[in-house]
Design a protein around this motif. Structure first.
Motif, PDB file in Angstrom:
ATOM      1  N   PHE A 121       0.820  -1.219   0.000  1.00 20.53           N
ATOM      2  CA  PHE A 121       0.000   0.000   0.000  1.00 20.53           C
ATOM      3  C   PHE A 121       0.854   1.269   0.000  1.00 20.53           C
ATOM      4  O   PHE A 121       0.460   2.302   0.528  1.00 20.53           O
ATOM      5  CB  PHE A 121      -0.958   0.001   1.197  1.00 20.53           C
ATOM      6  N   GLY A 122       2.032   1.171  -0.636  1.00 17.42           N
ATOM      7  CA  GLY A 122       2.864   2.365  -0.756  1.00 17.42           C
ATOM      8  C   GLY A 122       3.652   2.685   0.502  1.00 17.42           C
ATOM      9  O   GLY A 122       4.048   3.825   0.707  1.00 17.42           O
ATOM     10  N   ARG A 123       3.906   1.667   1.319  1.00 17.30           N
ATOM     11  CA  ARG A 123       4.612   1.919   2.576  1.00 17.30           C
ATOM     12  C   ARG A 123       6.000   2.517   2.340  1.00 17.30           C
ATOM     13  O   ARG A 123       6.452   3.366   3.100  1.00 17.30           O
ATOM     14  CB  ARG A 123       4.750   0.622   3.369  1.00 17.30           C
ATOM     15  N   GLY A 124       6.650   2.062   1.267  1.00 15.48           N
ATOM     16  CA  GLY A 124       7.987   2.564   0.966  1.00 15.48           C
ATOM     17  C   GLY A 124       8.001   4.049   0.621  1.00 15.48           C
ATOM     18  O   GLY A 124       9.043   4.682   0.593  1.00 15.48           O
ATOM     19  N   TYR A 125       6.813   4.592   0.361  1.00 16.53           N
ATOM     20  CA  TYR A 125       6.700   6.011   0.017  1.00 16.53           C
ATOM     21  C   TYR A 125       5.796   6.711   1.024  1.00 16.53           C
ATOM     22  O   TYR A 125       4.982   7.559   0.668  1.00 16.53           O
ATOM     23  CB  TYR A 125       6.152   6.185  -1.397  1.00 16.53           C
ATOM     24  N   ALA A 126       5.928   6.315   2.285  1.00 21.21           N
ATOM     25  CA  ALA A 126       5.170   6.952   3.374  1.00 21.21           C
ATOM     26  C   ALA A 126       3.661   6.925   3.134  1.00 21.21           C
ATOM     27  O   ALA A 126       2.947   7.828   3.552  1.00 21.21           O
ATOM     28  CB  ALA A 126       5.649   8.381   3.601  1.00 21.21           C
ATOM     29  N   PHE A 127       3.199   5.889   2.467  1.00 19.22           N
ATOM     30  CA  PHE A 127       1.765   5.708   2.188  1.00 19.22           C
ATOM     31  C   PHE A 127       1.153   6.817   1.331  1.00 19.22           C
ATOM     32  O   PHE A 127      -0.070   6.887   1.189  1.00 19.22           O
ATOM     33  CB  PHE A 127       0.962   5.568   3.491  1.00 19.22           C
ATOM     34  N   ILE A 128       1.997   7.677   0.771  1.00 17.09           N
ATOM     35  CA  ILE A 128       1.465   8.725  -0.103  1.00 17.09           C
ATOM     36  C   ILE A 128       0.714   8.125  -1.294  1.00 17.09           C
ATOM     37  O   ILE A 128      -0.333   8.645  -1.674  1.00 17.09           O
ATOM     38  CB  ILE A 128       2.584   9.690  -0.554  1.00 17.09           C
ATOM     39  N   PRO A 129       1.207   6.991  -1.891  1.00 14.25           N
ATOM     40  CA  PRO A 129       0.454   6.403  -3.005  1.00 14.25           C
ATOM     41  C   PRO A 129      -0.980   6.017  -2.640  1.00 14.25           C
ATOM     42  O   PRO A 129      -1.856   5.984  -3.495  1.00 14.25           O
ATOM     43  CB  PRO A 129       1.277   5.167  -3.369  1.00 14.25           C
ATOM     44  N   LEU A 130      -1.203   5.712  -1.368  1.00 16.12           N
ATOM     45  CA  LEU A 130      -2.553   5.365  -0.929  1.00 16.12           C
ATOM     46  C   LEU A 130      -3.389   6.631  -0.725  1.00 16.12           C
ATOM     47  O   LEU A 130      -4.588   6.655  -0.979  1.00 16.12           O
ATOM     48  CB  LEU A 130      -2.463   4.572   0.388  1.00 16.12           C
ATOM     49  N   LEU A 131      -2.714   7.683  -0.288  1.00 17.84           N
ATOM     50  CA  LEU A 131      -3.395   8.940   0.023  1.00 17.84           C
ATOM     51  C   LEU A 131      -3.725   9.737  -1.248  1.00 17.84           C
ATOM     52  O   LEU A 131      -4.796  10.336  -1.353  1.00 17.84           O
ATOM     53  CB  LEU A 131      -2.468   9.764   0.930  1.00 17.84           C
ATOM     54  N   LEU A 132      -2.797   9.707  -2.212  1.00 20.11           N
ATOM     55  CA  LEU A 132      -2.955  10.512  -3.423  1.00 20.11           C
ATOM     56  C   LEU A 132      -4.272  10.299  -4.173  1.00 20.11           C
ATOM     57  O   LEU A 132      -4.956  11.274  -4.487  1.00 20.11           O
ATOM     58  CB  LEU A 132      -1.791  10.259  -4.380  1.00 20.11           C
ATOM     59  N   PRO A 133      -4.643   9.015  -4.486  1.00 20.75           N
ATOM     60  CA  PRO A 133      -5.883   8.851  -5.237  1.00 20.75           C
ATOM     61  C   PRO A 133      -7.110   9.328  -4.471  1.00 20.75           C
ATOM     62  O   PRO A 133      -8.071   9.822  -5.069  1.00 20.75           O
ATOM     63  CB  PRO A 133      -5.945   7.352  -5.521  1.00 20.75           C
ATOM     64  N   ILE A 134      -7.073   9.195  -3.144  1.00 26.37           N
ATOM     65  CA  ILE A 134      -8.213   9.652  -2.342  1.00 26.37           C
ATOM     66  C   ILE A 134      -8.324  11.168  -2.432  1.00 26.37           C
ATOM     67  O   ILE A 134      -9.393  11.721  -2.719  1.00 26.37           O
ATOM     68  CB  ILE A 134      -8.045   9.184  -0.875  1.00 26.37           C
TER      69      ILE A 134
END
Lengths: 154, 117
Positions: A121-134
């Motif tokens: 869930f984008g953990r390697g990128y501080a979860f930003i990949p999960l946050l961005l689409p939202i």
């Protein structure tokens, strides 16, 4: 960085007349998307060029994710109804992607080394990949075509 | 982690902090926030010059050399791009864009350190 050309940045008065998504909060969104587009593209390219045979599926997904970020960045920066639809499609694909790949990388660590933007869930990128689409969907909803008020984001 | 990383860590965090506060206070980008991002660029420039000197003096890069330089060059493109992007529209949101530079530079510097050693 290919800063999207902002000749289309309208003055405040005509902001409502055109379907733009590149003002106010949208600029921050586009900037973050651009950073992800660049880093995901570079990373996928590197993976495919140097160690493609190790985990072809994961690296192809890496490349796909990169493409989605590029499309999202460009379409958010462009005005108009058609680009809005492209943005919406890209952001939705991104949301599904991060959820599906995130889940797969947790359950199938062999096929999915934790090396794609969407792994865990984008953990390697501080979860930003999960946050961005939202955040992207919220922004697109607020700037959906046909909406009257000209509030340039608060 | 070497001194170059810690320089960028410090400058990047200070810059991001300044820009973030300015954005929260609903300020448009001004000399202070733009100069803080310029300081990040300067720190990256120091990293670049230092790295060139180290390579010339015979120090090996443990990881892929082209990957290291790729990161460094890309990181150096970010501050000018963000400043340009923020001058085009002078609203509080542009300060948040500027705030992203310091954090991004620091993440990239961390990765560059991993590649080098």
């Amino acid at each position: 960085m290919k800063a999207p050309n902002s000749e289309a940045t309208p003055d405040k008065a005509s902001a409502s007349a055109k379907d733009t998504r590149n003002t106010g909060p949208g600029r921050l969104l586009i900037a973050v998307y651009a950073v992800f587009a660049i880093s995901a593209t570079a990373r996928a390219g590197y993976q495919i060029l140097t160690k493609f045979s190790e985990a072809p599926l994961a690296y192809l997904l890496s490349a796909f994710a990169a493409l989605v970020y590029v499309i999202a960045t460009v379409s958010l920066a462009k005005p108009g109804r058609t680009w809005f639809k492209v943005s919406l499609a890209a952001v939705l694909v991104e949301l599904v992607g991060v959820l599906v790949v995130g889940a797969l990388s947790v359950f199938d660590a062999v096929q999915f080394p934790h090396e794609t933007v969407w792994s865990l869930f984008g953990r390697g990128y501080a979860f930003i990949p999960l946050l961005l689409p939202i955040l992207g969907l919220v922004w697109l909803y607020r700037r959906r075509p046909g909406k009257r008020p000209a509030t340039a984001g608060g | 982690m070497d001194a170059y990383f810690y320089i960028i860590l410090a400058v990047g965090l200070i810059s991001s902090g300044i820009c973030l506060v300015a954005g929260i206070l609903k300020r448009a980008p001004n000399d202070v926030t733009i100069l803080s991002v310029a300081a990040v660029e300067l720190a990256l420039l120091v990293y670049l010059v230092g790295s060139i000197v180290r390579v010339i003096s015979g120090e090996p890069i443990a990881g892929e050399a082209w990957e290291f330089w790729g990161y460094l060059v890309t990181a150096m493109l970010l501050p000018p791009a963000a400043v340009y992007w923020s001058i085009l529209e002078r609203t509080r949101w542009s300060n948040f864009v500027l705030a992203a530079v310091g954090v991004t530079a620091l993440v990239m510097a961390a990765r560059m350190n991993q590649i080098w050693y």
